[in-house]
Scaffold this motif. Structure first.
Motif, PDB file in Angstrom:
ATOM      1  N   VAL A 193      30.446  35.942  -8.335  1.00 30.14           N
ATOM      2  CA  VAL A 193      30.559  37.348  -8.823  1.00 30.14           C
ATOM      3  C   VAL A 193      29.257  38.145  -9.359  1.00 30.14           C
ATOM      4  N   GLY A 194      28.864  37.482 -10.200  1.00 31.22           N
ATOM      5  CA  GLY A 194      27.437  37.933 -11.010  1.00 31.22           C
ATOM      6  C   GLY A 194      27.599  38.051 -12.388  1.00 31.22           C
ATOM      7  N   SER A 195      27.323  39.033 -13.330  1.00 33.71           N
ATOM      8  CA  SER A 195      27.293  39.101 -14.497  1.00 33.71           C
ATOM      9  C   SER A 195      28.641  39.140 -15.420  1.00 33.71           C
ATOM     10  N   GLU A 197      29.760  41.399 -17.082  1.00 36.89           N
ATOM     11  CA  GLU A 197      30.413  42.477 -16.683  1.00 36.89           C
ATOM     12  C   GLU A 197      31.098  42.633 -15.528  1.00 36.89           C
ATOM     13  N   ASP A 198      30.567  42.169 -14.503  1.00 40.81           N
ATOM     14  CA  ASP A 198      30.924  42.057 -12.957  1.00 40.81           C
ATOM     15  C   ASP A 198      32.196  41.298 -12.968  1.00 40.81           C
ATOM     16  N   VAL A 199      32.293  40.073 -13.802  1.00 42.43           N
ATOM     17  CA  VAL A 199      33.490  39.562 -13.800  1.00 42.43           C
ATOM     18  C   VAL A 199      34.610  40.353 -14.197  1.00 42.43           C
ATOM     19  N   ARG A 200      34.499  41.035 -15.433  1.00 38.84           N
ATOM     20  CA  ARG A 200      35.599  41.926 -15.981  1.00 38.84           C
ATOM     21  C   ARG A 200      35.959  42.944 -15.049  1.00 38.84           C
ATOM     22  N   ASN A 201      34.868  43.631 -14.362  1.00 39.22           N
ATOM     23  CA  ASN A 201      35.168  44.852 -13.500  1.00 39.22           C
ATOM     24  C   ASN A 201      36.233  44.184 -12.189  1.00 39.22           C
ATOM     25  N   LEU A 202      35.625  43.026 -11.727  1.00 35.31           N
ATOM     26  CA  LEU A 202      36.613  42.295 -10.938  1.00 35.31           C
ATOM     27  C   LEU A 202      37.965  42.114 -11.274  1.00 35.31           C
ATOM     28  N   ALA A 203      38.077  41.644 -12.517  1.00 36.34           N
ATOM     29  CA  ALA A 203      39.417  41.415 -13.049  1.00 36.34           C
ATOM     30  C   ALA A 203      40.367  42.711 -13.205  1.00 36.34           C
ATOM     31  N   HIS A 204      39.729  43.881 -13.360  1.00 34.99           N
ATOM     32  CA  HIS A 204      40.468  45.070 -13.503  1.00 34.99           C
ATOM     33  C   HIS A 204      40.846  45.377 -12.068  1.00 34.99           C
TER      34      HIS A 204
END
Length: 319
Positions: A193-195, A197-204
């Motif tokens: 996924v990436g960083s 922050e990318d993981v949090r964005n994907l979760a949302h």
């Protein structure tokens, strides 16, 4: 299969066991042959509390007899049953063998009951009160420990009473799941996924698929990252029953509520869920009744109708 890689422990256990029995016999023999020094009144000279004297009386014959019987019994037992390391005993008895015999005997006794359900479809069994009463007992004794007495599951264990099925809710798929078991694997995907922050964005973004509370800004940023999930969950997030990939759009979460922290943890750490196979525990007839019970809980779907068979036209010769 033995857990030991050599016969050392087998010999060790055998030596300790036989040595203990021989030591008991030696103690009995020595106690019978040893003569204690006594006074003229048959006491040993030991006095307690001023007037309690120890007598030198022999062991009662009944006690000696019971002791000898115990030793003989132990030797006979060790000959007949396993108890000396890897020695199986002359009767070849084992806990597993006894269990299998008792299960086989129970199945033979229950066979006439299940014979009444032979040839019945899952739909017909689900409407049979007697079959469902038996299915309820099978479920309570074997499945309720994980899925709950009401079959509504819990964290990590699917709800069997709703219409959400990761592997399919038709009678055929339910039967296959019970018989063969399932292993659902969600691999750790953070690296792809990436960083963080990318993981949090994907979760949302995943939360937005089921209209769960989410940060719309993060959701829009995470949409492009969903491509790493689409291979299993589909581009629309509706899952793939062939892979056991859950539907992310229905707001049903097997491993916990749909919140950011939970989804982030799943992306970072992954998860493996195992449904054990039961084909070795149940007879085919029991499997059919249990399948009908689970299917009849309310969330099952019918088997698809068989596709019509195309019939080639028959050419007739003209007169």
């Amino acid at each position: 299969m033995s857990d030991f890689t050599s016969n050392f422990w087998s010999i060790f256990i055998s030596v300790i066991t036989i040595g203990g029995i021989l030591a008991c016999l030696a103690l009995l023999w020595i106690s019978g042959k040893t003569k204690a020094m006594t006074l003229s009144d048959n006491t040993t000279g030991h006095v307690w509390d001023e007037d309690l004297r120890e007598m030198n009386n022999p062991l009662p014959r009944w006690w000696v007899g019971l002791f000898i019987i115990t030793v003989v019994f132990s030797l006979v037992y060790l000959y007949l049953y396993p108890g000396l390391g890897t020695y199986e005993g002359s009767l070849k008895w084992s806990q597993t063998g006894q269990f299998d015999r008792e299960v086989s005997r129970g199945n033979e006794q229950a066979a006439p009951i299940y014979a009444a359900f032979s040839g019945m479809s899952t739909e017909a069994l689900a409407k049979d009160a007697k079959a469902m009463a038996i299915g309820d007992r099978l479920f309570m004794n074997n499945c309720a420990q994980c899925h709950g007495s009401d079959a509504r599951g819990g964290k990590g264990f699917p709800n069997l009473a709703d219409g959400d099925w990761m592997w399919g809710g038709t009678p055929d798929k339910i039967h296959e799941t019970i018989a063969s078991g399932r292993t659902g694997v969600m691999p750790p995907m953070a690296a792809a996924v990436g960083s963080p922050e990318d993981v949090r964005n994907l979760a949302h973004y995943v939360l937005s698929l089921s209209s769960s509370p989410n940060d719309s800004v993060r959701s829009n940023l995470g949409k492009s990252k969903f491509t790493v999930c689409a291979a299993c969950h589909g581009a629309d997030g509706k899952g793939n029953q062939a892979l056991g990939a859950p539907n992310l759009t229905d707001n049903i979460w097997v491993d916990g509520a749909g919140v950011e922290s939970h989804i982030v943890s799943m992306i970072n750490n992954g998860k493996t869920n195992v449904m054990p196979a039961w084909s070795s525990k149940f007879t085919p007839e029991q499997m059919n009744v249990l399948t009908a019970y689970v299917w009849g809980l309310g969330g099952g779907v019918r088997n698809p109708a068989p596709a019509p068979v195309a019939v080639a036209p028959v050419e007739t010769a003209s007169k």
